[in-house]
Scaffold this motif. Structure first.
Motif, PDB file in Angstrom:
ATOM      1  N   LEU A  86       0.825  -1.212   0.000  1.00 50.85           N
ATOM      2  CA  LEU A  86       0.000   0.000   0.000  1.00 50.85           C
ATOM      3  C   LEU A  86       0.854   1.255   0.000  1.00 50.85           C
ATOM      4  CD1 LEU A  86      -2.425  -1.170   2.779  1.00 50.85           C
ATOM      5  CD2 LEU A  86      -3.001  -0.908   0.370  1.00 50.85           C
ATOM      6  N   VAL A  87       2.035   1.123   0.555  1.00 49.32           N
ATOM      7  CA  VAL A  87       2.931   2.256   0.746  1.00 49.32           C
ATOM      8  C   VAL A  87       4.312   1.868   0.225  1.00 49.32           C
ATOM      9  CG1 VAL A  87       4.075   3.661   2.515  1.00 49.32           C
ATOM     10  CG2 VAL A  87       1.645   3.145   2.724  1.00 49.32           C
ATOM     11  N   GLN A  88       4.943   2.797  -0.447  1.00 47.93           N
ATOM     12  CA  GLN A  88       6.325   2.630  -0.909  1.00 47.93           C
ATOM     13  C   GLN A  88       7.199   3.553  -0.062  1.00 47.93           C
ATOM     14  OE1 GLN A  88       7.542   0.835  -3.788  1.00 47.93           O
ATOM     15  NE2 GLN A  88       5.557  -0.187  -3.689  1.00 47.93           N
ATOM     16  N   ARG A  89       8.479   3.274  -0.063  1.00 47.43           N
ATOM     17  CA  ARG A  89       9.410   4.129   0.675  1.00 47.43           C
ATOM     18  C   ARG A  89      10.704   4.249  -0.108  1.00 47.43           C
ATOM     19  NH1 ARG A  89      13.041   1.698   4.787  1.00 47.43           N
ATOM     20  NH2 ARG A  89      13.405  -0.415   4.086  1.00 47.43           N
ATOM     21  N   THR A  90      11.455   5.289   0.221  1.00 50.34           N
ATOM     22  CA  THR A  90      12.768   5.432  -0.388  1.00 50.34           C
ATOM     23  C   THR A  90      13.671   4.342   0.166  1.00 50.34           C
ATOM     24  OG1 THR A  90      13.416   7.010   1.330  1.00 50.34           O
ATOM     25  CG2 THR A  90      12.571   7.935  -0.734  1.00 50.34           C
ATOM     26  N   ARG A  91      14.754   4.078  -0.529  1.00 56.87           N
ATOM     27  CA  ARG A  91      15.674   3.015  -0.116  1.00 56.87           C
ATOM     28  C   ARG A  91      16.161   3.216   1.325  1.00 56.87           C
ATOM     29  NH1 ARG A  91      19.558  -0.630  -2.943  1.00 56.87           N
ATOM     30  NH2 ARG A  91      18.125  -0.322  -4.657  1.00 56.87           N
ATOM     31  N   ASP A  92      16.412   4.468   1.705  1.00 51.40           N
ATOM     32  CA  ASP A  92      16.900   4.739   3.061  1.00 51.40           C
ATOM     33  C   ASP A  92      15.774   4.871   4.091  1.00 51.40           C
ATOM     34  OD1 ASP A  92      15.832   7.227   2.454  1.00 51.40           O
ATOM     35  OD2 ASP A  92      17.716   8.316   2.690  1.00 51.40           O
ATOM     36  N   GLY A  93      14.507   4.773   3.654  1.00 50.29           N
ATOM     37  CA  GLY A  93      13.371   4.847   4.568  1.00 50.29           C
ATOM     38  C   GLY A  93      13.055   6.245   5.049  1.00 50.29           C
ATOM     39  N   ALA A  94      13.623   7.256   4.409  1.00 46.81           N
ATOM     40  CA  ALA A  94      13.411   8.630   4.856  1.00 46.81           C
ATOM     41  C   ALA A  94      12.026   9.158   4.466  1.00 46.81           C
ATOM     42  CB  ALA A  94      14.492   9.545   4.286  1.00 46.81           C
ATOM     43  N   GLU A  95      11.483   8.685   3.329  1.00 44.13           N
ATOM     44  CA  GLU A  95      10.179   9.154   2.875  1.00 44.13           C
ATOM     45  C   GLU A  95       9.283   7.981   2.501  1.00 44.13           C
ATOM     46  OE1 GLU A  95      10.501  13.559   0.999  1.00 44.13           O
ATOM     47  OE2 GLU A  95      10.843  11.906  -0.377  1.00 44.13           O
ATOM     48  N   TYR A  96       7.977   8.189   2.727  1.00 43.26           N
ATOM     49  CA  TYR A  96       6.953   7.193   2.431  1.00 43.26           C
ATOM     50  C   TYR A  96       5.835   7.876   1.654  1.00 43.26           C
ATOM     51  CZ  TYR A  96       9.030   4.150   5.976  1.00 43.26           C
ATOM     52  OH  TYR A  96       9.889   3.350   6.694  1.00 43.26           O
ATOM     53  N   TRP A  97       5.155   7.113   0.803  1.00 50.00           N
ATOM     54  CA  TRP A  97       3.985   7.631   0.095  1.00 50.00           C
ATOM     55  C   TRP A  97       3.061   6.457  -0.219  1.00 50.00           C
ATOM     56  CZ3 TRP A  97       8.893   7.264  -1.604  1.00 50.00           C
ATOM     57  CH2 TRP A  97       9.152   6.427  -2.683  1.00 50.00           C
ATOM     58  N   ARG A  98       1.760   6.738  -0.222  1.00 52.72           N
ATOM     59  CA  ARG A  98       0.772   5.704  -0.519  1.00 52.72           C
ATOM     60  C   ARG A  98       0.644   5.563  -2.023  1.00 52.72           C
ATOM     61  NH1 ARG A  98      -5.106   5.419  -0.686  1.00 52.72           N
ATOM     62  NH2 ARG A  98      -5.180   7.632  -0.262  1.00 52.72           N
ATOM     63  N   THR A  99       0.659   4.321  -2.513  1.00 55.06           N
ATOM     64  CA  THR A  99       0.661   4.060  -3.945  1.00 55.06           C
ATOM     65  C   THR A  99      -0.604   3.378  -4.437  1.00 55.06           C
ATOM     66  OG1 THR A  99       1.774   1.971  -3.546  1.00 55.06           O
ATOM     67  CG2 THR A  99       3.169   3.874  -4.050  1.00 55.06           C
ATOM     68  N   GLU A 100      -1.459   2.955  -3.536  1.00 54.63           N
ATOM     69  CA  GLU A 100      -2.635   2.194  -3.942  1.00 54.63           C
ATOM     70  C   GLU A 100      -3.919   2.839  -3.442  1.00 54.63           C
ATOM     71  OE1 GLU A 100      -4.437  -2.207  -3.115  1.00 54.63           O
ATOM     72  OE2 GLU A 100      -2.283  -2.036  -3.460  1.00 54.63           O
ATOM     73  N   ARG A 101      -4.866   3.003  -4.356  1.00 58.07           N
ATOM     74  CA  ARG A 101      -6.198   3.488  -3.979  1.00 58.07           C
ATOM     75  C   ARG A 101      -6.940   2.315  -3.351  1.00 58.07           C
ATOM     76  NH1 ARG A 101      -8.425   7.987  -5.177  1.00 58.07           N
ATOM     77  NH2 ARG A 101      -6.966   8.452  -6.845  1.00 58.07           N
ATOM     78  N   THR A 102      -7.698   2.576  -2.303  1.00 56.12           N
ATOM     79  CA  THR A 102      -8.420   1.508  -1.619  1.00 56.12           C
ATOM     80  C   THR A 102      -9.913   1.800  -1.607  1.00 56.12           C
ATOM     81  OG1 THR A 102      -8.494   2.393   0.631  1.00 56.12           O
ATOM     82  CG2 THR A 102      -6.443   1.308  -0.041  1.00 56.12           C
ATOM     83  N   GLU A 103     -10.658   0.840  -1.105  1.00 50.78           N
ATOM     84  CA  GLU A 103     -12.094   1.009  -0.967  1.00 50.78           C
ATOM     85  C   GLU A 103     -12.446   2.046   0.092  1.00 50.78           C
ATOM     86  OE1 GLU A 103     -10.905  -2.739   1.338  1.00 50.78           O
ATOM     87  OE2 GLU A 103     -10.186  -1.568  -0.339  1.00 50.78           O
ATOM     88  N   TYR A 104     -11.465   2.501   0.874  1.00 49.64           N
ATOM     89  CA  TYR A 104     -11.711   3.482   1.933  1.00 49.64           C
ATOM     90  C   TYR A 104     -11.405   4.916   1.498  1.00 49.64           C
ATOM     91  CZ  TYR A 104     -11.796  -0.921   4.322  1.00 49.64           C
ATOM     92  OH  TYR A 104     -12.084  -2.201   4.669  1.00 49.64           O
ATOM     93  N   ASP A 105     -10.958   5.099   0.266  1.00 51.26           N
ATOM     94  CA  ASP A 105     -10.735   6.450  -0.271  1.00 51.26           C
ATOM     95  C   ASP A 105     -12.089   7.120  -0.487  1.00 51.26           C
ATOM     96  OD1 ASP A 105      -7.837   7.151  -0.956  1.00 51.26           O
ATOM     97  OD2 ASP A 105      -8.004   5.076  -1.645  1.00 51.26           O
ATOM     98  N   ALA A 106     -12.091   8.408  -0.265  1.00 51.38           N
ATOM     99  CA  ALA A 106     -13.348   9.165  -0.430  1.00 51.38           C
ATOM    100  C   ALA A 106     -13.737   9.293  -1.883  1.00 51.38           C
ATOM    101  CB  ALA A 106     -13.191  10.550   0.165  1.00 51.38           C
TER     102      ALA A 106
END
Length: 106
Positions: A86-106
Motif C-alpha cells: 500500500l505504501v512505498q518508501r525510499t531506499r533509506d526509509g526517509a520518505e513514504y507515500w501511498r501508492t494504492e487506492r483503496t475502498e476506503y478512499d473518499a
C-alpha cells in the motif's frame, strides 16, 4: 435482521462485520487482528487515514506521528502497509507515500 451489537468502546458506526473500524477503540488500533483478511482490511483503512493523498511523500517521522494517533504500534502498522504494497518508501526509509487506492478512499 438486527445489526450485531457494538463492542464496548468500539468506534461508532462500525457495527458491520466487514468494517475494519470495529477493531478500533476510541479511534485507535490496540492490537492487529489475528485473521489475515481482517489484518489486510485494517491496514488498508489505516493507510488511507494516515496518508489521505495518494502519492504525497511524507517523512518517516511524519508518518510515524500520524500512525501514533491511530495505533499503539505505529512502526508495526507502517511495516504492514509496506509489506501489503500500500505504501512505498525510499531506499533509506526517509520518505513514504501511498501508492494504492483503496475502498476506503473518499
Amino acid at each position: 435482521m438486527a445489526a450485531e451489537p457494538m463492542e464496548r468502546g468500539a468506534t461508532p458506526g462500525a457495527e458491520t462485520a466487514g468494517d475494519p473500524r470495529r477493531f478500533l477503540r476510541s479511534g485507535r488500533l490496540e492490537t492487529m487482528p489475528r485473521r489475515w483478511r481482517d489484518k489486510v482490511a485494517v491496514t488498508r483503512y489505516l493507510a488511507v487515514q494516515a496518508l489521505p493523498t495518494l502519492l504525497e511523500p511524507v517523512t518517516e517521522r511524519e508518518l510515524t506521528d500520524r500512525l501514533r494517533e491511530l495505533s499503539y504500534d505505529p512502526a508495526g502498522v507502517r511495516r504492514a502497509m509496506v509489506d501489503h504494497g500500500l505504501v512505498q518508501r525510499t531506499r533509506d526509509g526517509a520518505e513514504y507515500w501511498r501508492t494504492e487506492r483503496t475502498e476506503y478512499d473518499a
